[in-house]
Write an enzyme that holds these catalytic residues in place. Structure first.
Site, PDB file in Angstrom:
ATOM      1  N   GLU A 203      40.372  42.484  49.729  1.00  0.00           N
ATOM      2  CA  GLU A 203      40.296  43.187  48.451  1.00  0.00           C
ATOM      3  C   GLU A 203      41.594  43.042  47.665  1.00  0.00           C
ATOM      4  OE1 GLU A 203      37.668  44.444  47.068  1.00  0.00           O
ATOM      5  OE2 GLU A 203      36.363  44.160  48.797  1.00  0.00           O
TER       6      GLU A 203
ATOM      7  N   ASN B  86      41.834  40.991  44.203  1.00  0.00           N
ATOM      8  CA  ASN B  86      42.309  41.649  42.983  1.00  0.00           C
ATOM      9  C   ASN B  86      43.395  40.831  42.300  1.00  0.00           C
ATOM     10  OD1 ASN B  86      40.603  43.835  43.148  1.00  0.00           O
ATOM     11  ND2 ASN B  86      42.165  45.286  43.817  1.00  0.00           N
TER      12      ASN B  86
ATOM     13  N   ARG C 184      31.361  42.600  41.761  1.00  0.00           N
ATOM     14  CA  ARG C 184      32.530  43.321  41.237  1.00  0.00           C
ATOM     15  C   ARG C 184      32.185  44.797  41.048  1.00  0.00           C
ATOM     16  NH1 ARG C 184      33.197  38.473  38.020  1.00  0.00           N
ATOM     17  NH2 ARG C 184      34.757  37.244  39.089  1.00  0.00           N
TER      18      ARG C 184
END
Length: 150
Positions: A53, A57, A110
């Site tokens: 994650e 990002n 997303r």
């Protein structure tokens, strides 16, 4: 300097281009170092998800999916756990508090749950960011203090 109990037992540093396929590279590298500690498969999976994650990002939000930026991952294995740092020099986050809130979207890829997963799976999460200069995510996971080697 890493927080935590005791000395740094091992460190790995990676720097790679902001390509989506490098999310897997980061997962494997962090998992290999984490596996040196006495951890459960569940803990290992949680660490891998949190790293995925954070790196995703950086790639998606920090660099807007452009493969021209650099992502840096540092993993410190401490006597009492792991410290994982993911950094980019991308766009930065204008409002960290807002970014930390889950933001469901119609795109299942997303869902806006990256920070929620990081918070859930790690014991500590620190996010610092400056617009136009990038973001630094520091995650800490406490592990069994026994020291083993792989």
């Amino acid at each position: 300097m890493p927080k935590g109990n005791g000395e740094v037992l091992n460190t790995v540093r990676l720097e790679f281009l902001s390509l989506p396929e490098n999310v897997g590279l980061a997962r494997v590298a962090v998992a290999a170092l984490a596996a040196q500690a006495d951890i459960t498969l569940s803990e290992l999976e949680e660490i891998k998800v949190a790293v995925s994650e954070a790196v995703a990002n950086a790639i998606i939000h920090g660099y807007g999916g452009e493969p021209r930026g650099w992502v840096r991952v540092t993993v410190n294995r401490l006597q009492d756990g792991l410290e994982i740092i993911v950094e980019d020099d991308g766009k930065g986050i204008p409002d960290i508090a807002q970014a930390m809130q889950p933001a469901y979207s119609t795109d299942p890829e997303r869902m806006g749950l990256g920070f929620a997963f990081m918070q859930s799976f790690m014991d500590e999460l620190e996010v610092t960011s400056e617009e136009g200069r990038g973001t630094r995510v520091v995650m800490r996971k406490k592990l069994n203090p026994s020291v083993t080697t792989a």
